[in-house]
Scaffold this motif. Structure first.
Motif, PDB file in Angstrom:
ATOM      1  N   THR A 142      39.045  34.586  48.638  1.00 20.13           N
ATOM      2  CA  THR A 142      37.997  35.488  48.151  1.00 20.13           C
ATOM      3  C   THR A 142      38.574  36.859  47.823  1.00 20.13           C
ATOM      4  O   THR A 142      38.245  37.452  46.773  1.00 20.13           O
ATOM      5  CB  THR A 142      36.889  35.618  49.209  1.00 20.13           C
ATOM      6  N   LEU A 143      39.443  37.380  48.707  1.00 20.16           N
ATOM      7  CA  LEU A 143      40.034  38.700  48.463  1.00 20.16           C
ATOM      8  C   LEU A 143      40.946  38.688  47.237  1.00 20.16           C
ATOM      9  O   LEU A 143      40.971  39.665  46.464  1.00 20.16           O
ATOM     10  CB  LEU A 143      40.792  39.175  49.705  1.00 20.16           C
ATOM     11  N   VAL A 144      41.666  37.610  47.030  1.00 23.07           N
ATOM     12  CA  VAL A 144      42.534  37.516  45.854  1.00 23.07           C
ATOM     13  C   VAL A 144      41.690  37.472  44.580  1.00 23.07           C
ATOM     14  O   VAL A 144      41.994  38.136  43.574  1.00 23.07           O
ATOM     15  CB  VAL A 144      43.474  36.287  45.960  1.00 23.07           C
ATOM     16  N   GLU A 145      40.596  36.685  44.614  1.00 27.04           N
ATOM     17  CA  GLU A 145      39.715  36.621  43.450  1.00 27.04           C
ATOM     18  C   GLU A 145      39.101  37.990  43.154  1.00 27.04           C
ATOM     19  O   GLU A 145      39.052  38.424  41.991  1.00 27.04           O
ATOM     20  CB  GLU A 145      38.614  35.590  43.674  1.00 27.04           C
ATOM     21  N   GLU A 146      38.632  38.666  44.223  1.00 28.06           N
ATOM     22  CA  GLU A 146      38.047  40.000  44.042  1.00 28.06           C
ATOM     23  C   GLU A 146      39.090  40.979  43.515  1.00 28.06           C
ATOM     24  O   GLU A 146      38.797  41.801  42.635  1.00 28.06           O
ATOM     25  CB  GLU A 146      37.466  40.518  45.366  1.00 28.06           C
ATOM     26  N   GLY A 147      40.306  40.878  44.040  1.00 27.19           N
ATOM     27  CA  GLY A 147      41.379  41.768  43.579  1.00 27.19           C
ATOM     28  C   GLY A 147      41.747  41.512  42.135  1.00 27.19           C
ATOM     29  O   GLY A 147      42.028  42.456  41.366  1.00 27.19           O
ATOM     30  N   THR A 148      41.724  40.252  41.738  1.00 24.46           N
ATOM     31  CA  THR A 148      42.037  39.905  40.347  1.00 24.46           C
ATOM     32  C   THR A 148      40.976  40.456  39.394  1.00 24.46           C
ATOM     33  O   THR A 148      41.293  41.038  38.341  1.00 24.46           O
ATOM     34  CB  THR A 148      42.136  38.373  40.186  1.00 24.46           C
ATOM     35  N   VAL A 149      39.711  40.273  39.784  1.00 25.44           N
ATOM     36  CA  VAL A 149      38.620  40.786  38.937  1.00 25.44           C
ATOM     37  C   VAL A 149      38.700  42.308  38.865  1.00 25.44           C
ATOM     38  O   VAL A 149      38.551  42.908  37.772  1.00 25.44           O
ATOM     39  CB  VAL A 149      37.256  40.310  39.488  1.00 25.44           C
ATOM     40  N   ALA A 150      38.950  42.957  40.014  1.00 30.32           N
ATOM     41  CA  ALA A 150      39.056  44.423  40.008  1.00 30.32           C
ATOM     42  C   ALA A 150      40.244  44.880  39.177  1.00 30.32           C
ATOM     43  O   ALA A 150      40.161  45.869  38.429  1.00 30.32           O
ATOM     44  CB  ALA A 150      39.180  44.942  41.441  1.00 30.32           C
ATOM     45  N   GLY A 151      41.361  44.168  39.266  1.00 29.82           N
ATOM     46  CA  GLY A 151      42.549  44.511  38.469  1.00 29.82           C
ATOM     47  C   GLY A 151      42.278  44.371  36.986  1.00 29.82           C
ATOM     48  O   GLY A 151      42.712  45.204  36.182  1.00 29.82           O
ATOM     49  N   GLN A 152      41.542  43.329  36.585  1.00 29.79           N
ATOM     50  CA  GLN A 152      41.205  43.151  35.175  1.00 29.79           C
ATOM     51  C   GLN A 152      40.312  44.276  34.687  1.00 29.79           C
ATOM     52  O   GLN A 152      40.473  44.785  33.559  1.00 29.79           O
ATOM     53  CB  GLN A 152      40.519  41.804  34.961  1.00 29.79           C
ATOM     54  N   GLN A 153      39.358  44.675  35.536  1.00 28.83           N
ATOM     55  CA  GLN A 153      38.467  45.770  35.121  1.00 28.83           C
ATOM     56  C   GLN A 153      39.230  47.078  35.013  1.00 28.83           C
ATOM     57  O   GLN A 153      38.948  47.892  34.120  1.00 28.83           O
ATOM     58  CB  GLN A 153      37.307  45.914  36.104  1.00 28.83           C
ATOM     59  N   VAL A 154      40.187  47.292  35.900  1.00 30.05           N
ATOM     60  CA  VAL A 154      40.979  48.528  35.833  1.00 30.05           C
ATOM     61  C   VAL A 154      41.839  48.524  34.569  1.00 30.05           C
ATOM     62  O   VAL A 154      41.994  49.550  33.898  1.00 30.05           O
ATOM     63  CB  VAL A 154      41.847  48.689  37.104  1.00 30.05           C
ATOM     64  N   LEU A 155      42.398  47.378  34.247  1.00 31.12           N
ATOM     65  CA  LEU A 155      43.230  47.302  33.044  1.00 31.12           C
ATOM     66  C   LEU A 155      42.413  47.462  31.763  1.00 31.12           C
ATOM     67  O   LEU A 155      42.914  47.977  30.742  1.00 31.12           O
ATOM     68  CB  LEU A 155      43.986  45.964  33.008  1.00 31.12           C
ATOM     69  N   LYS A 156      41.151  47.044  31.804  1.00 24.60           N
ATOM     70  CA  LYS A 156      40.298  47.172  30.628  1.00 24.60           C
ATOM     71  C   LYS A 156      39.701  48.576  30.483  1.00 24.60           C
ATOM     72  O   LYS A 156      39.207  48.926  29.414  1.00 24.60           O
ATOM     73  CB  LYS A 156      39.148  46.168  30.691  1.00 24.60           C
ATOM     74  N   ALA A 157      39.758  49.343  31.536  1.00 27.86           N
ATOM     75  CA  ALA A 157      39.127  50.670  31.506  1.00 27.86           C
ATOM     76  C   ALA A 157      39.904  51.611  30.593  1.00 27.86           C
ATOM     77  O   ALA A 157      41.127  51.632  30.581  1.00 27.86           O
ATOM     78  CB  ALA A 157      39.066  51.246  32.915  1.00 27.86           C
ATOM     79  N   ASP A 158      39.120  52.420  29.844  1.00 23.89           N
ATOM     80  CA  ASP A 158      39.737  53.383  28.932  1.00 23.89           C
ATOM     81  C   ASP A 158      39.834  54.758  29.571  1.00 23.89           C
ATOM     82  O   ASP A 158      40.745  55.507  29.273  1.00 23.89           O
ATOM     83  CB  ASP A 158      38.914  53.485  27.644  1.00 23.89           C
ATOM     84  N   ARG A 159      38.914  55.050  30.448  1.00 20.93           N
ATOM     85  CA  ARG A 159      38.899  56.375  31.061  1.00 20.93           C
ATOM     86  C   ARG A 159      39.075  56.256  32.562  1.00 20.93           C
ATOM     87  O   ARG A 159      38.830  55.195  33.161  1.00 20.93           O
ATOM     88  CB  ARG A 159      37.578  57.077  30.768  1.00 20.93           C
ATOM     89  N   GLN A 160      39.457  57.357  33.195  1.00 22.07           N
ATOM     90  CA  GLN A 160      39.663  57.365  34.643  1.00 22.07           C
ATOM     91  C   GLN A 160      38.358  57.165  35.398  1.00 22.07           C
ATOM     92  O   GLN A 160      38.336  56.576  36.474  1.00 22.07           O
ATOM     93  CB  GLN A 160      40.307  58.682  35.090  1.00 22.07           C
ATOM     94  N   THR A 161      37.289  57.633  34.864  1.00 20.39           N
ATOM     95  CA  THR A 161      36.005  57.460  35.549  1.00 20.39           C
ATOM     96  C   THR A 161      35.623  55.978  35.629  1.00 20.39           C
ATOM     97  O   THR A 161      35.039  55.526  36.618  1.00 20.39           O
ATOM     98  CB  THR A 161      34.892  58.244  34.828  1.00 20.39           C
TER      99      THR A 161
END
Length: 191
Positions: A47-66
């Motif tokens: 579960t933690l790996v899946e959550e970390g992967t999803v969070a990592g994808q969202q961070v990589l897709k983010a354009d701004r720091q906010t």
């Protein structure tokens, strides 16, 4: 349960069988609990790996720091809830395991105690017999050392045997009738 040599007494065999059954049930319970804990840990890590992967994808897709901070804060809440649920499951598994171990112990303690008492009684009886036999052997050795020329068929033998019976085939009372006065055979004339 197990093949034992003929020199093993039934009390020892029963006690060993009771102990083996107790240890088998205890090990099954412990390993089952361990398996459940491992499964729970594997589920948490997945579960933690899946959550970390999803969070990592969202961070990589983010354009701004906010957007990065927003994605991280959104994922922090479900992760903390999952850790709390893991702690509750872990505590429940630990309590269930303890209850199961207590049940197995209660189930086997009476039989194991009974066989242990029987074994102790047999050992005490056997040691008393061996002690008595050893004492008799030592007394025989002392008597033969005190009078090395004494015959084992003397009149004192029934007293040494301790059973009050005369040895069979050896007349003790008729020995004086065969000898005359002075230790001569009764058939010869004294001149």
């Amino acid at each position: 349960m197990f093949p034992f040599p003929q020199s093993v007494t039934p009390a020892v065999r029963n006690h060993m069988d009771a102990h083996a059954a107790f240890l088998n049930d205890m090990s099954k319970t412990v390993f089952h609990s361990f398996q459940q804990m491992c499964d729970l840990n594997i589920q948490l890590v997945q579960t933690l790996v899946e959550e970390g992967t999803v969070a990592g994808q969202q961070v990589l897709k983010a354009d701004r720091q906010t957007e990065i901070f927003t994605a991280a804060s959104i994922r922090a809440q479900p992760t903390s809830e999952k850790l709390r649920a893991y702690q509750q499951h872990f505590a429940k598994l630990a309590a269930d395991s303890q209850a199961e171990l207590a049940r197995v112990t209660e189930q086997h303690v009476q039989n194991t105690s009974r066989t242990a008492r029987a074994l102790v009684d047999e050992v005490a009886r056997t040691s008393a017999e061996e002690t008595e036999r050893s004492i008799r052997t030592q007394q025989e050795a002392l008597r033969s050392a005190a009078d090395p020329f004494a015959r084992p068929n003397d009149a004192a033998e029934p007293a040494m045997r301790g059973d009050g019976e005369e040895p069979r085939g050896h007349p003790v009372a008729g020995q004086g009738a065969q000898q005359g006065q002075g230790g001569r055979p009764s058939g010869s004339a004294a001149h």
